[in-house]
Design an enzyme around this catalytic site. Structure first.
Site, PDB file in Angstrom:
ATOM      1  N   LYS A 133       0.827  -1.044   0.029  1.00  0.00           N
ATOM      2  CA  LYS A 133       0.092  -0.065  -0.164  1.00  0.00           C
ATOM      3  C   LYS A 133       0.837   1.278   0.015  1.00  0.00           C
ATOM      4  O   LYS A 133       1.813   1.538   0.741  1.00  0.00           O
ATOM      5  CB  LYS A 133      -0.773  -0.032   1.265  1.00  0.00           C
ATOM      6  CG  LYS A 133      -1.663   1.073   1.414  1.00  0.00           C
ATOM      7  CD  LYS A 133      -1.387   2.243   2.544  1.00  0.00           C
ATOM      8  CE  LYS A 133      -0.289   1.800   3.681  1.00  0.00           C
ATOM      9  NZ  LYS A 133       0.162   2.913   4.331  1.00  0.00           N
TER      10      LYS A 133
ATOM     11  N   ASP B  98      -5.686   0.865   8.305  1.00  0.00           N
ATOM     12  CA  ASP B  98      -5.086   0.668   6.984  1.00  0.00           C
ATOM     13  C   ASP B  98      -5.961  -0.792   6.073  1.00  0.00           C
ATOM     14  O   ASP B  98      -5.773  -0.970   4.977  1.00  0.00           O
ATOM     15  CB  ASP B  98      -3.765   0.450   6.793  1.00  0.00           C
ATOM     16  CG  ASP B  98      -2.936   1.559   6.569  1.00  0.00           C
ATOM     17  OD1 ASP B  98      -1.860   1.824   6.727  1.00  0.00           O
ATOM     18  OD2 ASP B  98      -3.502   2.475   5.941  1.00  0.00           O
TER      19      ASP B  98
END
Ligand SMILES: C[C@](O)(CO)[C@H](O)COP(=O)(O)OP(=O)(O)OC[C@H]1O[C@@H](n2ccc(N)nc2=O)[C@H](O)[C@@H]1O
Ligand SMILES: Nc1ncnc2c1ncn2[C@@H]1O[C@H](COP(=O)(O)OP(=O)(O)OP(=O)(O)O)[C@@H](O)[C@H]1O
Length: 279
Positions: free
Chosen positions: A10, A130
């Site tokens: 990410k 996240d």
């Protein structure tokens, strides 16, 4: 039947911190993309739930209940069995969602193996801020504390380099060290025809966690300078709460050349060349 799932890195191309909630969590405005560098997970039917961690970045990664993969499995309810393998290629606590992306991949893989729906949004968020954005990896705009996910812009083709200098930067400490928490939000990301045009737009945006992270781990400044000095680098910035930094290039060939140069000049740094990944 064995199910496989990829857990992409990410990357926060921008990370604007715009406020702070009563509970201490910060409000974010972030353009998130994913890279085709990541961890690989396998899920096979079994009587008990087990996790085996392998790969070049397995050291220090727990294989017991502390692993976010097993925390994700627990969301489907107790008593279900699966033999899970986790092949670690991403550095942990590195600002690129290593454990979070693994947890999201585990939710996708176990949902398929067990024929069950994904847990609800609140349960997914309970795994970590996240994890929601990692659930369906593509260009996304992430706001709130990480639970508000909106479609991001169409991305141009580009090459990426990820560099981690091997220092762990605790996310809570970075947020705590922020001088200002009420920074301007991100303008609407318009979409761009080329990587160069996108980098030009990104240069006017920020990662508000970069300054506090650099204060905690000054080597991040060296990483940013080394990436910026590579031929063809259009932008160098830290991802998330660090210490991993990324470089943007016009294409993967330039990114591979930059990665080779960075590996040669900085022994011990983790370096990966990549391209954007969409599931
Ligand atoms: C920095 C980012 O990686 C950007 O994508 C995320 O905001 C952090 O996501 P994460 O690592 O999954 O964070 P979590 O593990 O949920 O939280 C770790 C700690 O970071 C801080 N934290 C996290 C997210 C957020 N929006 N505000 C915060 O202040 C809190 O102190 C929290 O206790
Ligand atoms: N699947 C996993 N992979 C790596 N670390 C894990 C995992 N599950 C739990 N951990 C633990 O979580 C800690 C945080 O690392 P992790 O990669 O999960 O950070 P993250 O929050 O996902 O990513 P970021 O660094 O972007 O915040 C690690 O130090 C490790 O001890």
């Amino acid at each position: 039947m064995t199910v496989e799932a990829f857990a992409p890195a990410k990357i926060n191309l921008t990370l604007h911190v715009t406020g702070q909630r009563e509970d201490g969590y910060h409000l974010l405005d972030s353009l998130v993309v994913f890279a085709d560098a990541g961890d690989r997970l396998g899920f096979a039917p079994a009587g008990n739930l087990t996790l085996t961690v392998t790969g070049p970045r397995a050291a220090g990664v727990p294989s017991d209940g502390r692993n976010l993969v097993l925390k994700a499995a627990a969301l489907f309810g107790a008593g279900r069995g699966a033999a899970i393998t986790l092949d670690k290629h991403l550095p942990a606590a590195a600002g690129i969602g290593g454990g979070s992306s693994d947890a999201a991949a585990a939710l996708r893989g176990l949902s398929q193996l067990w024929g069950l729906p994904l847990p609800d949004a609140a349960a997914v968020l309970s795994l970590g801020a996240d994890v929601p954005v990692c659930l369906a990896p593509r260009a996304l705009r992430m706001r709130g504390v990480g639970e508000e996910i909106a479609e991001g812009p169409r991305l141009p083709s580009m090459g990426l380099v990820l560099v981690n200098p091997g220092v762990e930067v605790p996310t809570p400490a970075v947020f705590k060290a922020l001088a200002r928490k009420d920074n301007p939000p991100m303008p609407h990301p318009p979409g761009w025809a080329t990587a160069a045009v996108m980098a030009h737009w990104l240069r006017d945006q920020r990662n508000d966690l970069e300054a506090p992270a650099r204060a905690l781990a000054p080597v991040i400044g060296e990483v940013l300078a080394a990436i910026a000095a590579t031929p063809g680098c259009l932008l160098a910035r830290m991802s998330g709460s660090g210490a991993t930094c990324f470089g943007i290039y016009d294409n993967r060939t330039e990114a591979e050349a930059a990665a080779a140069a960075l590996r040669a000049q900085a022994q011990g740094w983790w370096v990966a060349a990549a391209e954007p990944f969409t599931l």
